[in-house]
Structure formats: structure tokens, C-alpha cells
Design a protein around this motif. Structure first.
Motif, PDB file in Angstrom:
ATOM      1  N   UNK A  66      27.566  12.794  21.380  1.00  0.00           N
ATOM      2  CA  UNK A  66      26.627  11.844  21.981  1.00  0.00           C
ATOM      3  C   UNK A  66      25.863  11.106  20.896  1.00  0.00           C
ATOM      4  N   UNK A  68      24.703   7.757  18.572  1.00  0.00           N
ATOM      5  CA  UNK A  68      25.375   6.722  17.788  1.00  0.00           C
ATOM      6  C   UNK A  68      26.728   7.248  17.302  1.00  0.00           C
ATOM      7  N   UNK A  70      28.522   6.132  15.048  1.00  0.00           N
ATOM      8  CA  UNK A  70      28.653   6.042  13.590  1.00  0.00           C
ATOM      9  C   UNK A  70      29.598   4.975  13.092  1.00  0.00           C
ATOM     10  N   UNK A 112      24.553  -7.988  18.496  1.00  0.00           N
ATOM     11  CA  UNK A 112      25.451  -6.881  18.861  1.00  0.00           C
ATOM     12  C   UNK A 112      25.519  -6.753  20.376  1.00  0.00           C
TER      13      UNK A 112
ATOM     14  N   UNK B   9      33.466  -0.972  10.490  1.00  0.00           N
ATOM     15  CA  UNK B   9      32.500  -0.414   9.544  1.00  0.00           C
ATOM     16  C   UNK B   9      32.187   1.022   9.926  1.00  0.00           C
ATOM     17  N   UNK B  10      32.343   1.910   8.970  1.00  0.00           N
ATOM     18  CA  UNK B  10      31.966   3.307   9.180  1.00  0.00           C
ATOM     19  C   UNK B  10      30.578   3.532   8.599  1.00  0.00           C
ATOM     20  N   UNK B  11      29.742   4.168   9.367  1.00  0.00           N
ATOM     21  CA  UNK B  11      28.403   4.529   8.907  1.00  0.00           C
ATOM     22  C   UNK B  11      28.464   5.915   8.291  1.00  0.00           C
ATOM     23  N   UNK B  52      24.952   5.226   7.137  1.00  0.00           N
ATOM     24  CA  UNK B  52      24.818   5.364   8.594  1.00  0.00           C
ATOM     25  C   UNK B  52      23.483   4.805   9.122  1.00  0.00           C
ATOM     26  N   UNK B  55      23.481   1.064   9.058  1.00  0.00           N
ATOM     27  CA  UNK B  55      24.339   0.474  10.094  1.00  0.00           C
ATOM     28  C   UNK B  55      23.646   0.531  11.457  1.00  0.00           C
ATOM     29  N   UNK B  56      23.037   1.674  11.756  1.00  0.00           N
ATOM     30  CA  UNK B  56      22.323   1.794  13.034  1.00  0.00           C
ATOM     31  C   UNK B  56      21.157   0.817  13.085  1.00  0.00           C
ATOM     32  N   UNK B  58      20.940  -2.034  11.558  1.00  0.00           N
ATOM     33  CA  UNK B  58      21.454  -3.393  11.743  1.00  0.00           C
ATOM     34  C   UNK B  58      21.775  -3.650  13.209  1.00  0.00           C
ATOM     35  N   UNK B  59      22.290  -2.610  13.877  1.00  0.00           N
ATOM     36  CA  UNK B  59      22.648  -2.764  15.297  1.00  0.00           C
ATOM     37  C   UNK B  59      21.454  -2.554  16.220  1.00  0.00           C
ATOM     38  N   UNK B  62      19.316   3.779  17.587  1.00  0.00           N
ATOM     39  CA  UNK B  62      18.917   4.994  16.873  1.00  0.00           C
ATOM     40  C   UNK B  62      20.131   5.561  16.141  1.00  0.00           C
ATOM     41  N   UNK B  63      19.906   6.124  14.951  1.00  0.00           N
ATOM     42  CA  UNK B  63      21.031   6.587  14.135  1.00  0.00           C
ATOM     43  C   UNK B  63      21.513   7.984  14.524  1.00  0.00           C
ATOM     44  N   UNK B  64      20.728   8.684  15.357  1.00  0.00           N
ATOM     45  CA  UNK B  64      21.110  10.052  15.708  1.00  0.00           C
ATOM     46  C   UNK B  64      22.397  10.066  16.531  1.00  0.00           C
ATOM     47  N   UNK B  65      23.166  11.089  16.299  1.00  0.00           N
ATOM     48  CA  UNK B  65      24.392  11.261  17.054  1.00  0.00           C
ATOM     49  C   UNK B  65      25.147  12.430  16.481  1.00  0.00           C
TER      50      UNK B  65
END
Lengths: 139, 139
Positions: A66, A68, A70, A112, B9-11, B52, B55-56, B58-59, B62-65
Motif C-alpha cells: 500500500x 506510494x 515508488x 500528475x 522513473x524509479x524512486x 524516492x 519523486x513523491x 514532485x508528484x 506522501x512517500x510512505x508505502x
């Protein structure tokens, strides 16, 4: 290992919903598609939609996850207006606008959207990369 | 929206580690790379590595995942032996073997490795798709 990406496969929650979304975006499925997997040729890379559980099972990993994911995909266009227009098209096709288009510190202009599973697509005008008429860049 | 993917793009958690991994795989960075982002041209698609969190941001998400990121990349090769050889090369470069190569019900032969962030790559021989000498398929 050669510097090549043959496929990008998204693991989706409901294949029929994802198929309908990418079709509504204006994409055409390959004749190789089957009821269980949808293929779209996108330049040299094949883009595939497959049920999330099936994809995880094929990779022998647990399907839970769950937040982002990534990664992002990007679709480059040739003007700021085309960024706005493409984001609008995506929303009309059922996407969620995640970040409205705005200017980036490095000089580009982008926004986005998220597809039905929350996979993120950047729509970007980048004045520093060569973009061919099909939407492909050379970095 | 045109049927085109300009970037994947990979974070990543640690850009220097990811850069070193893809370089060890035999990939060559584009001269457009900067200290903050690594670019690799892969046919018509540009492959990028970016932190990562960046990238989050920029979008605007939240970067959590955690867990299965819900997508895979695939690298197709022209024989079963090349699947095994390529998986071995990836492991030698620092990848984790996630699924040793074996036959798939539909007639192909494939295995999976994970890059330093756990992003999954399938290495596949598929007797049903046309594969050009650079490793690109037409579906």
C-alpha cells in the motif's frame, strides 16, 4: 544484461476497469491481448495490464502492499498547453488529477494524474529534451 | 493522449547504490544525468532513478508505502539459457534472486530478480513474441 526494457506491467485491481480507462485515453490494445492480460505497444516497450494477484503470484511475492508504489510513468508533450489539455483528457477518461500543472524549478511544466489503481502519470513539457512526433524522448 | 511512455522513473532509497547496481548490470548512463537524477536510454523510453522522497514530492503525494509495488519490468531474451545467464549476471551485480527460472504454463521460461529497492525485473524467454536484436518486443 542489455540496456532494454521489454515490458512494463501494472498489477491492477480490476482488469476491466483498467482496460476501459486506457481505451478511453485513446490507446488501442494489441491483438495479442487475451481476456486475462491487456497489451499495448508503446514504442519499443510493451505496456501490460494484469490482475495484481496474478502478477505477484508470477513473481512469487506476496501481493499485499500500500501507499506510494515508488515509481512514476511520464508522458511528454511539446507545449505547456498540451500538458493542460492532456491532463484534462485523462480526467475526462476517469483519471484523478493528483497535481495540477505547474512550473518546475528546473524549467519544465508538469502535472500528475492517477489511473484507476493510483498509478501515477506525469504529463510534462521539458524544454531540454528532444521529443519526437510520437512522444518519445532522447536523454 | 498518444500511446507513448516517455519515462519510467524509479524512486530509490539511495541513489548512489542504485546507480552502481544498474552500472554493474552493464548499463550506461546518459550524459544528461545529474548528481540528483540518473538517466538511461532504453529504446524509446528513458529510464530514470530519483530519490524516492523527491519523486513523491514532485508528484505531490506522501512517500510512505510498503509491500508489493504493484508493477514489474521485464527484460526479454532469446533463449532459456539466456534467461539463466541474465539472472546470474543480475545476481553478480547485486540483485536478489526472487524466483529462479522455471517454465510458465503458457509456454515461456522466466525468473525474477529484485533490484536494490526491491523493484522486480522478470527475465523472460517468450516463444510467442517477436524480439529484435536489441531486446525489444512487438506484441
Amino acid at each position: 544484461m542489455k540496456q532494454a526494457i521489454s515490458f512494463i506491467t501494472l498489477g491492477v485491481g480490476e482488469l476491466s476497469t483498467s482496460r476501459a480507462f486506457y481505451k478511453a485515453l485513446g490507446w488501442t490494445e494489441s491483438s495479442s491481448s487475451t481476456p486475462d492480460i491487456a497489451f499495448f505497444q508503446a514504442g519499443t516497450v510493451a505496456f501490460a495490464l494484469f490482475q495484481r494477484e496474478s502478477l505477484a503470484e508470477d513473481a512469487a511475492v506476496a501481493s499485499q502492499g500500500n501507499g506510494f508504489p515508488g515509481f512514476t510513468l511520464a508522458h511528454n508533450v511539446d507545449s505547456e498547453e498540451a500538458v493542460v489539455r492532456t491532463l484534462n483528457e485523462a480526467v475526462a477518461a476517469g483519471a484523478t488529477l493528483v497535481r495540477p500543472a505547474d512550473r518546475v524549478f528546473w524549467g519544465g511544466f508538469r502535472g500528475y494524474f492517477a489511473d484507476p489503481d493510483g498509478f501515477l502519470w506525469e504529463v510534462c513539457w521539458n524544454p531540454f529534451v528532444k521529443l519526437d512526433s510520437d512522444g518519445y524522448v532522447q536523454v
